[in-house]
Design a protein around this motif. Structure first.
Motif, PDB file in Angstrom:
ATOM      1  N   GLN A  90      36.016 -78.716  -7.568  1.00  0.00           N
ATOM      2  CA  GLN A  90      35.969 -77.368  -7.648  1.00  0.00           C
ATOM      3  C   GLN A  90      37.503 -76.430  -7.298  1.00  0.00           C
ATOM      4  OE1 GLN A  90      33.767 -74.852  -4.048  1.00  0.00           O
ATOM      5  NE2 GLN A  90      35.006 -73.458  -3.627  1.00  0.00           N
ATOM      6  N   GLU A 167      29.944 -78.605  -7.428  1.00  0.00           N
ATOM      7  CA  GLU A 167      31.068 -77.248  -7.174  1.00  0.00           C
ATOM      8  C   GLU A 167      31.537 -76.811  -8.702  1.00  0.00           C
ATOM      9  OE1 GLU A 167      28.921 -74.998  -5.529  1.00  0.00           O
ATOM     10  OE2 GLU A 167      27.940 -75.938  -4.147  1.00  0.00           O
ATOM     11  N   THR A 199      25.383 -78.258  -6.797  1.00  0.00           N
ATOM     12  CA  THR A 199      25.650 -76.875  -6.727  1.00  0.00           C
ATOM     13  C   THR A 199      24.792 -76.185  -5.524  1.00  0.00           C
ATOM     14  OG1 THR A 199      25.775 -74.903  -7.256  1.00  0.00           O
ATOM     15  CG2 THR A 199      23.561 -76.084  -8.790  1.00  0.00           C
TER      16      THR A 199
END
Length: 227
Positions: A90, A167, A199
């Motif tokens: 992320q 993510e 996710t």
């Protein structure tokens, strides 16, 4: 490509034993685009640490391309991890003082490629993710979506057997998230990249061909998706 058989994971402390992965059986075929979905604390991160050869302290069997790696040394496992799996996070995790080219080149240098041998490979993956023209830029000069494309190029540069994307759109706006997911889908369909997407965002699931739902350390659903 990947098979987990009766895998359990415990975290031990002086006072208690925490059972975080519970009797997991999972197979992942070459070329799949698989989503692992679950709420925070469900065991997603622990599971991908196992899949990505980061955590080897578990009970059960992990077969990678038909071979068990449980008896492998830390050095061998580290080598296999560097060659077999690419990670996308992320937070991008780029080195701010390195150019885009240098960030993507770094895994090749870790694998003992010489500087003179890396240019073609780096240029190739930068072109594949659509940012070859940004090779001389620094991360702070790029948008969030462009930085994530750099991170994807870095994950691809060693031609791994599979990618783990944890993510990957969590820090991006909805429009940029769509662009990144379209890129992943293209890499999967055209390049044949095996991709494990982690996710909690249901909007990302339609890009995948299969969804695993995990809760309290156990797989509660394994569903093929129509894409």
């Amino acid at each position: 490509m990947i098979e987990l058989i009766d895998v359990n994971k415990y975290y031990e402390s002086d006072e208690e034993s925490l059972h975080v992965i519970k009797d997991v059986n999972l197979h992942i075929d070459k070329g799949e685009m698989l989503a692992i979905m679950g709420p925070s604390g469900s065991g997603k991160s622990t599971l991908i640490n196992l899949l990505g050869f980061i955590d080897r302290k578990y009970e059960g069997t992990y077969l990678f391309e038909g071979s068990s790696l449980v008896e492998s040394s830390d050095r061998l496992l580290s080598s296999i991890r560097n060659e077999a799996v690419g990670f996308v996070f992320q937070g991008f995790n780029l080195i701010e003082n390195n150019t885009v080219f240098e960030n993507v080149e770094l895994p090749l240098l870790y694998n003992h490629h010489r500087h003179g041998e890396t240019k073609h490979k780096v240029d190739e993956v930068l072109e594949k993710v659509g940012i070859l023209d940004k090779a001389g830029k620094y991360p702070k000069q790029l948008s969030g979506g462009q930085q994530q494309r750099v991170a994807i190029a870095r994950a691809l540069v060693n031609s791994p057997k599979f990618l783990i994307a944890d993510e990957p759109t969590g820090a991006l706006d909805s429009g940029t998230s769509t662009e990144i997911m379209e890129l992943f889908k293209e890499l999967n369909l055209i390049e044949g990249i095996t991709l494990i997407l982690v996710t909690h965002n249901p909007e990302l699931i339609p890009y995948c061909s299969r969804m695993i739902t995990i809760r309290d350390g156990a797989i509660i659903e394994d569903k093929e998706l129509i894409s």
